[in-house]
Enzyme design. Structure first.
Site, PDB file in Angstrom:
ATOM      1  N   ASP A   1      -8.013  22.011  17.803  1.00 54.63           N
ATOM      2  CA  ASP A   1      -7.542  22.057  16.662  1.00 54.63           C
ATOM      3  C   ASP A   1      -6.018  21.316  16.587  1.00 54.63           C
ATOM      4  OD1 ASP A   1      -7.388  23.845  14.210  1.00 54.63           O
ATOM      5  OD2 ASP A   1      -5.246  24.528  14.878  1.00 54.63           O
TER       6      ASP A   1
ATOM      7  N   GLU B   1     -10.060  17.483  16.242  1.00 54.83           N
ATOM      8  CA  GLU B   1      -9.514  17.744  14.809  1.00 54.83           C
ATOM      9  C   GLU B   1      -8.482  16.984  14.679  1.00 54.83           C
ATOM     10  OE1 GLU B   1      -8.195  20.467  11.036  1.00 54.83           O
ATOM     11  OE2 GLU B   1      -7.456  20.556  13.033  1.00 54.83           O
TER      12      GLU B   1
HETATM   13  C1  NOJ Z   1      -6.980  23.321  11.430  1.00 51.41           C
HETATM   14  C2  NOJ Z   1      -7.933  24.425  11.344  1.00 51.41           C
HETATM   15  O1  NOJ Z   1      -9.353  24.092  11.271  1.00 51.41           O
HETATM   16  C3  NOJ Z   1      -7.329  25.478  10.000  1.00 51.41           C
HETATM   17  O2  NOJ Z   1      -8.344  26.214   9.774  1.00 51.41           O
HETATM   18  C4  NOJ Z   1      -5.959  26.146  10.581  1.00 51.41           C
HETATM   19  O3  NOJ Z   1      -5.558  26.806   9.452  1.00 51.41           O
HETATM   20  C5  NOJ Z   1      -4.964  24.826  10.846  1.00 51.41           C
HETATM   21  N1  NOJ Z   1      -5.853  23.721  11.859  1.00 51.41           N
HETATM   22  C6  NOJ Z   1      -4.012  25.491  11.715  1.00 51.41           C
HETATM   23  O4  NOJ Z   1      -4.365  26.134  13.130  1.00 51.41           O
END
Ligand code: NOJ
Ligand code: CA
Length: 555
Positions: free
Chosen positions: A209, A273
């Site tokens: 993440d 991500e």
């Molecule tokens: C990216 C995640 O995919 C999202 O859903 C989340 O709100 C943020 N990061 C914070 O963790």
């Protein structure tokens, strides 16, 4: 031991399960791990290689589980560790690998470390795990101008143990998601230990993440707020894509490599991500000694226009190849408007918006959106590299664009006073059976977000064994992709079909396919003597590729 065997992840198709919304076993209206386990055969039939589970860890659920209070346990709303073990065992039995989410940028404010930090004085080792600073102007103003991605300032002032207002802490997301300080070795050791905990439990990898956010620029300088995080700003912003993140991932890669078994196709993988542009900067995350994959969000945001698609695909492939990595294609996830809806709007050159849609916004052309979504998926699944699917896209689900305000749960909605409706529209529970309460999401009629009526018609049981359904299309494409090993192929663009057609050939050691995607307004004649292997629109009789149709031909 470096990675070994076939390196399964190079062409894997990985299906994202958002645990809250996939399948509810106990009727409380929230999906859970036993629900997922029971529905896994759907994915074996679909023909994917792995699942990625969004967070199911102990959490107050202020950001749907991306606010983790205990990284080594399962939240009771989803089950327990034994339920996770049963899920993983069943998935492996069905030939599906299991990837879990790791949230290393921030914890929940209910994490014991943050609770201790609040109870400890400024300058203490407990505070040093997070980013606490004194405010400006005698402490009354935030330490810098950074804004939370969910709206409002990225800093919150705390009351010190003596009850008086004191320091501020950084949270790039919700107030309840304090950012860790990655310059602190204790943070590094702890998160690596969390990786080990899940690796020892048998997981096949992690989706990381906010992978581009862990390291902040020295001195936390003010940001240039005129930039948008999804556009061209990441290289300039003091909180994104700082060079220091790469050393963290080198260390993580050494860790996952140490779990690979020689001679077996058993790599444990890491997928970033990272909302990073341009593609050259993103490719750094997948250098040989760093991560295996990094989502190609530029592709996700590319409009359905032939020139833009061709340009993005071409330079994405080149940038990944330059570092010896596969591309990681993706069209939908739990943070963006579903592609069946995104593509139902007029397409304009440049990167497209992905923000949620509310009842007062212009509504999409649903039929056009689905037609283009099927065509776009048929392009993506032919491309060399790996691909991620988001739950429900195989059913052609549209975004829920008419959710009532009182149902909305994404913190973005409240933090922006509703200016930004947030991401709930893509997170609506999955319809499994038409004509029953909650469309089979759970045993009763509970569903944590209301399901639009059209979800009933799109339920999985209505689409199974229907030759023209979106579900059957996905199954066909995935089967052919696997047979022809397209994910391991090489792509060559073909001339002679006009500017509005994406025309390419993908060839691997196992076979080849010609792909024609017509993004123009007129019909395009099919080349003579070629067999149609698959088509994104029902019943391909004619000798034409229709507007917003993709066909796969035997060369
Ligand atoms: C990216 C995640 O995919 C999202 O859903 C989340 O709100 C943020 N990061 C914070 O963790
Ligand atoms: Ca449940």
């Amino acid at each position: 031991m470096a990675s070994s065997g076939e390196q399964w992840w190079r062409d894997a198709v990985i299906y994202q399960v958002y645990p809250r919304s996939w399948a509810d076993s106990n009727g409380d209206g929230i999906g859970d791990l036993p629900g997922i386990t029971a529905r896994l055969p759907h994915l074996a039939d679909l023909g994917v290689d792995a699942i990625w589970l969004s967070p199911f860890y102990t959490s107050p659920q202020h950001d749907a589980g991306y606010d983790v209070a205990d990284y080594r346990d399962v939240d009771p709303v989803f089950g327990d560790l034994a339920a996770f073990d049963r899920l993983a065992a069943r998935a492996h039995e069905l030939g599906l690998r299991v990837i879990v989410d790791i949230v290393p940028n921030h914890s929940s404010d209910e994490h014991p470390w943050f609770v201790e930090a609040l109870a400890s004085p400024a300058g203490s080792p407990e505070r040093a795990r997070y980013i606490f600073r004194d405010g400006r102007d005698g402490g009354t103003q935030a330490p810098n101008n950074w804004q939370s991605l969910f709206g409002g300032p990225a800093w919150t002032r705390v009351n010190e143990p003596d009850g008086k207002p004191g320091q501020w802490y950084l949270h790039l997301f919700d107030t309840t998601q304090p950012d860790f300080d990655w310059t602190n070795p204790e943070v590094r050791t702890e998160l690596e230990d969390v990786l080990r905990f899940w690796l020892d439990r048998g997981v096949d990898g992690f989706r990381i993440d906010v992978a581009h956010g862990l390291v902040k620029a020295d001195g936390l300088p003010d940001a240039d707020l005129s930039h948008d995080r999804h556009a061209d700003a990441t290289a300039l912003a003091p909180m994104w894509d700082q060079p220091g993140v790469h050393e963290i991932y080198r260390s993580w890669r050494r860790l996952t490599d140490s779990y690979a078994t020689e001679g077996e196709d058993a790599d444990r993988i890491l997928c970033a991500e990272a909302w990073v542009l341009p593609a050259e900067a993103l490719a750094k995350y997948v250098r040989e000694d760093e991560l295996h994959q990094s989502f190609n969000f530029e592709y996700l945001m590319t409009p359905w226009l032939a020139a833009d698609q061709r340009a993005t695909i071409t330079h994405s492939l080149a940038q990944a190849e330059a570092v010896g990595a596969p591309q990681t294609w993706v069209l939908s996830n739990h943070d963006v408007v579903r592609h069946a809806t995104r593509l139902g709007y007029p397409q304009t050159p440049g990167l497209q918006k992905i923000e949620g849609i509310g009842a007062d916004d212009p509504q999409p052309d649903a039929e056009l959106g689905l037609r283009r979504a099927r065509a776009a998926t048929a392009v993506m699944l032919a491309l060399p590299g790996s691909a991620y699917l988001f739950q429900g896209e195989e059913l052609g689900l549209p975004e829920a664009t008419q959710l009532p305000d009182e149902a909305r749960q994404d913190p973005t909605f409240a933090r922006t006073n509703g200016t930004s409706v947030g991401r709930d529209g893509c997170r609506v529970p999955i319809p499994w059976e038409g004509g029953v309460p909650s469309y089979g999401f759970g045993p009763g009629d509970e569903s944590w977000l209301p399901q639009p009526v059209e979800y009933g018609l799109l339920a999985a049981d209505r689409q199974r064994h229907e030759p023209d359904s979106t579900l059957t299309l996905y199954q066909d494409l995935l089967r052919l992709r696997r047979e022809l090993r397209l994910g391991r192929g090489a792509l060559t663009w073909l001339d002679g079909f006009g500017d509005d057609v994406l025309a390419f050939r993908v060839e691997s050691a196992k076979g080849a396919v010609i792909v024609l995607a017509n993004l123009g307004s007129g019909e395009v004649p099919l080349p003579d003597g070629k067999t149609v292997l698959a088509g994104s629109l029902p019943r391909h009789h004619g000798a034409f590729v229709r507007t917003d149709e993709t066909v796969w031909l035997r060369p």
